[in-house]
Design an enzyme around this catalytic site. Sequence first.
Site, PDB file in Angstrom:
ATOM      1  N   GLU A   1     -18.199   9.086  10.439  1.00  0.00           N
ATOM      2  CA  GLU A   1     -17.691   7.703  10.712  1.00  0.00           C
ATOM      3  C   GLU A   1     -18.479   6.572  10.123  1.00  0.00           C
ATOM      4  OE1 GLU A   1     -17.576   8.038  15.083  1.00  0.00           O
ATOM      5  OE2 GLU A   1     -16.105   9.495  15.051  1.00  0.00           O
ATOM      6  N   PRO A   2     -18.767   6.666   8.822  1.00  0.00           N
ATOM      7  CA  PRO A   2     -19.498   5.226   8.325  1.00  0.00           C
ATOM      8  C   PRO A   2     -19.026   3.965   8.397  1.00  0.00           C
ATOM      9  CG  PRO A   2     -18.660   6.670   6.509  1.00  0.00           C
ATOM     10  CD  PRO A   2     -18.330   7.454   7.696  1.00  0.00           C
ATOM     11  N   GLY A   3     -19.280   2.793   8.883  1.00  0.00           N
ATOM     12  CA  GLY A   3     -18.692   1.699   8.482  1.00  0.00           C
ATOM     13  C   GLY A   3     -19.682   0.732   7.738  1.00  0.00           C
ATOM     14  N   ARG A   4     -20.750   0.367   8.500  1.00  0.00           N
ATOM     15  CA  ARG A   4     -21.782  -0.605   7.671  1.00  0.00           C
ATOM     16  C   ARG A   4     -21.814  -0.281   6.244  1.00  0.00           C
ATOM     17  NH1 ARG A   4     -24.887  -3.943  10.902  1.00  0.00           N
ATOM     18  NH2 ARG A   4     -25.000  -2.272  12.472  1.00  0.00           N
TER      19      ARG A   4
ATOM     20  N   CYS B   1     -21.691 -26.480  18.876  1.00  0.00           N
ATOM     21  CA  CYS B   1     -22.595 -26.954  19.723  1.00  0.00           C
ATOM     22  C   CYS B   1     -23.182 -26.024  20.762  1.00  0.00           C
ATOM     23  CB  CYS B   1     -21.638 -28.012  20.739  1.00  0.00           C
ATOM     24  SG  CYS B   1     -20.745 -29.157  19.534  1.00  0.00           S
ATOM     25  N   GLU B   2     -24.292 -25.319  20.138  1.00  0.00           N
ATOM     26  CA  GLU B   2     -24.929 -24.323  20.639  1.00  0.00           C
ATOM     27  C   GLU B   2     -25.989 -24.278  20.057  1.00  0.00           C
ATOM     28  OE1 GLU B   2     -23.940 -20.822  22.712  1.00  0.00           O
ATOM     29  OE2 GLU B   2     -22.000 -21.234  22.908  1.00  0.00           O
TER      30      GLU B   2
ATOM     31  N   ARG C   1     -23.651 -12.258  13.791  1.00  0.00           N
ATOM     32  CA  ARG C   1     -24.757 -11.373  13.924  1.00  0.00           C
ATOM     33  C   ARG C   1     -26.065 -12.029  14.194  1.00  0.00           C
ATOM     34  NH1 ARG C   1     -26.215  -8.051  10.810  1.00  0.00           N
ATOM     35  NH2 ARG C   1     -26.386  -6.272  11.987  1.00  0.00           N
TER      36      ARG C   1
ATOM     37  N   TYR D   1     -19.023  -6.173  10.322  1.00  0.00           N
ATOM     38  CA  TYR D   1     -19.361  -6.860  11.569  1.00  0.00           C
ATOM     39  C   TYR D   1     -19.325  -8.382  11.116  1.00  0.00           C
ATOM     40  CZ  TYR D   1     -20.123  -1.992  12.665  1.00  0.00           C
ATOM     41  OH  TYR D   1     -19.967  -0.701  12.696  1.00  0.00           O
TER      42      TYR D   1
HETATM   43  N1  LLP Z   1     -18.461   5.474  15.239  1.00  0.00           N
HETATM   44  C1  LLP Z   1     -18.903   5.070  16.583  1.00  0.00           C
HETATM   45  C2  LLP Z   1     -18.140   5.713  17.524  1.00  0.00           C
HETATM   46  C3  LLP Z   1     -19.030   3.623  16.600  1.00  0.00           C
HETATM   47  O1  LLP Z   1     -19.339   3.028  17.814  1.00  0.00           O
HETATM   48  C4  LLP Z   1     -19.668   2.990  15.528  1.00  0.00           C
HETATM   49  C5  LLP Z   1     -20.082   1.667  15.643  1.00  0.00           C
HETATM   50  C6  LLP Z   1     -19.290   3.630  14.079  1.00  0.00           C
HETATM   51  C7  LLP Z   1     -18.883   4.686  14.145  1.00  0.00           C
HETATM   52  C8  LLP Z   1     -19.818   2.955  12.885  1.00  0.00           C
HETATM   53  O2  LLP Z   1     -21.079   2.664  12.797  1.00  0.00           O
HETATM   54  P1  LLP Z   1     -21.774   2.092  11.580  1.00  0.00           P
HETATM   55  O3  LLP Z   1     -21.876   3.144  10.256  1.00  0.00           O
HETATM   56  O4  LLP Z   1     -21.047   0.913  11.047  1.00  0.00           O
HETATM   57  O5  LLP Z   1     -23.245   1.758  11.756  1.00  0.00           O
HETATM   58  N2  LLP Z   1     -21.667  -5.330  15.590  1.00  0.00           N
HETATM   59  C9  LLP Z   1     -22.832  -4.656  15.466  1.00  0.00           C
HETATM   60  C10 LLP Z   1     -22.522  -3.218  15.161  1.00  0.00           C
HETATM   61  C11 LLP Z   1     -21.814  -2.226  16.345  1.00  0.00           C
HETATM   62  C12 LLP Z   1     -21.582  -0.934  15.923  1.00  0.00           C
HETATM   63  C13 LLP Z   1     -20.496  -0.545  16.895  1.00  0.00           C
HETATM   64  N3  LLP Z   1     -20.397   1.057  16.671  1.00  0.00           N
HETATM   65  C14 LLP Z   1     -23.733  -5.175  14.105  1.00  0.00           C
HETATM   66  O6  LLP Z   1     -22.849  -6.296  13.805  1.00  0.00           O
HETATM   67  O7  LLP Z   1     -24.700  -4.773  13.833  1.00  0.00           O
END
Ligand code: LLP
Length: 420
Positions: free
Chosen positions: A273-276, A344-345, A312, A373
């Site tokens: 489940e890669p995002g970032r 304004c913060e 962030r 994000y």
């Molecule tokens: N799977 C699950 C169940 C998750 O909760 C997340 C991220 C991912 C996969 C993806 O994770 P990644 O590969 O992107 O690290 N807003 C924060 C990051 C929150 C991540 C939440 N969950 C930031 O800006 O750093």
Amino acid sequence: MDFFQYKNGVYHAEDVPLPAPAAAIGTPFYCYSAATLERHYKVFSGHFSDMDAMVCYAVKANGNLAILKTLARLGSGADVVSEGEIRLALAAGVDPQRIVFSGVGKTAAEMAFALEKNIFQFNIESEPELRFLSDIAKAKNTKARIAVRVNPDVEAGTHAKISTGHKESKFGVAMPEAMPLYRLAATLPGIEIQGASVHIGSQLTSLGPFAQAFARLRAFAGELRAESFAVKTLDLGGGLGIPYGQEDPPLPAAYADIVKREMKGVGCKIIFEPGRVLVGNAGILVSRVIYVKKSGERIFIVVDAAMNDLLRPSLYGAYHDIVPIAAPPGDAPTELADVAGPICESGDVFAERRLMKIPEAGDLLAFRSAGAYGASMASTYNARPLVAEVMVKGGQYAVVRSRETYEALLKRDTLPSWLL
Ligand code: LLP
């Protein structure tokens, strides 16, 4: 590696000089590079092409339809956490059989919707959720395929707000309570046990916590099989970090080595489940300097982007590289400056006492590594419309989300009869 770089002193996204979209659509705007995104997906998924693997992009990182469609066309699935994200993934052409549904608070309506769309897997985070899902599936005369998200109790070594795999976290089911939950699942009419999952946090910059979590999950899969429960999938979550500044996160190749070591011979599908790591460095936020303000000893560079556009830095103290779109002369002096937004913060600050060449009012700056994000966490705080988003491919660019208009912003509210 990304495709944002200087050419003849002007910062480009691939072959597009960034002043071009800035002139056409105004600032601030997010800019995504399709080539970078495609490259990151291919590098990541390529390491697992010799395995029964399924890459499910974490939509929460960036749910723009153009991003999702680019990834879907490469074969990506989706990790979703809401009905809205399921709808986005489907709209982008993601195969429902490549959608996994995570999250601690799935509602009845969301579960029903996901069942109607016949998604691949629900990642279950509690006993009440499991019972609830079974009831909904039973009423629909179907079965929900589930994996329990187990909490492996490892310290991810990342920011506290994005660390999820330790035992005090709200996420997942503690290991000792997980086996009884599978025994219960096996008796529920609306449930089909499919596997198990973990996700220990985000922006991890070392492999140790992954190795620990994967080893624990693997051992747990053995215990499940010993009790004759099906383990057709193991979901390893996301979390691989990216370089924002000086950090040196493991490369996908090293991450893949750990996965292969821990999952050797496991005999089931491995889900990621890669995002970032896919979108983070495929996007930047372009902003214009409004004022350069000197106050006592300090220099404030006030830009037209703010914490509502890129949260962030204020929320996590996160570091984003800031680069000028027009490269200043090499011999321009550097000074310590604060880069701040107009909100304004006092927390609306992108960088404090950053050593940089001081720009002038009207200059364009880019916040790097803003693809993940960034837009997905934006709000309209201070009645600031959501910014535009642009995607670049080679020498062309397209607006993939229009800047929200003031009309749309004002239209969101309605008046009660007594105020008409
Ligand atoms: N799977 C699950 C169940 C998750 O909760 C997340 C991220 C991912 C996969 C993806 O994770 P990644 O590969 O992107 O690290 N807003 C924060 C990051 C929150 C991540 C939440 N969950 C930031 O800006 O750093």
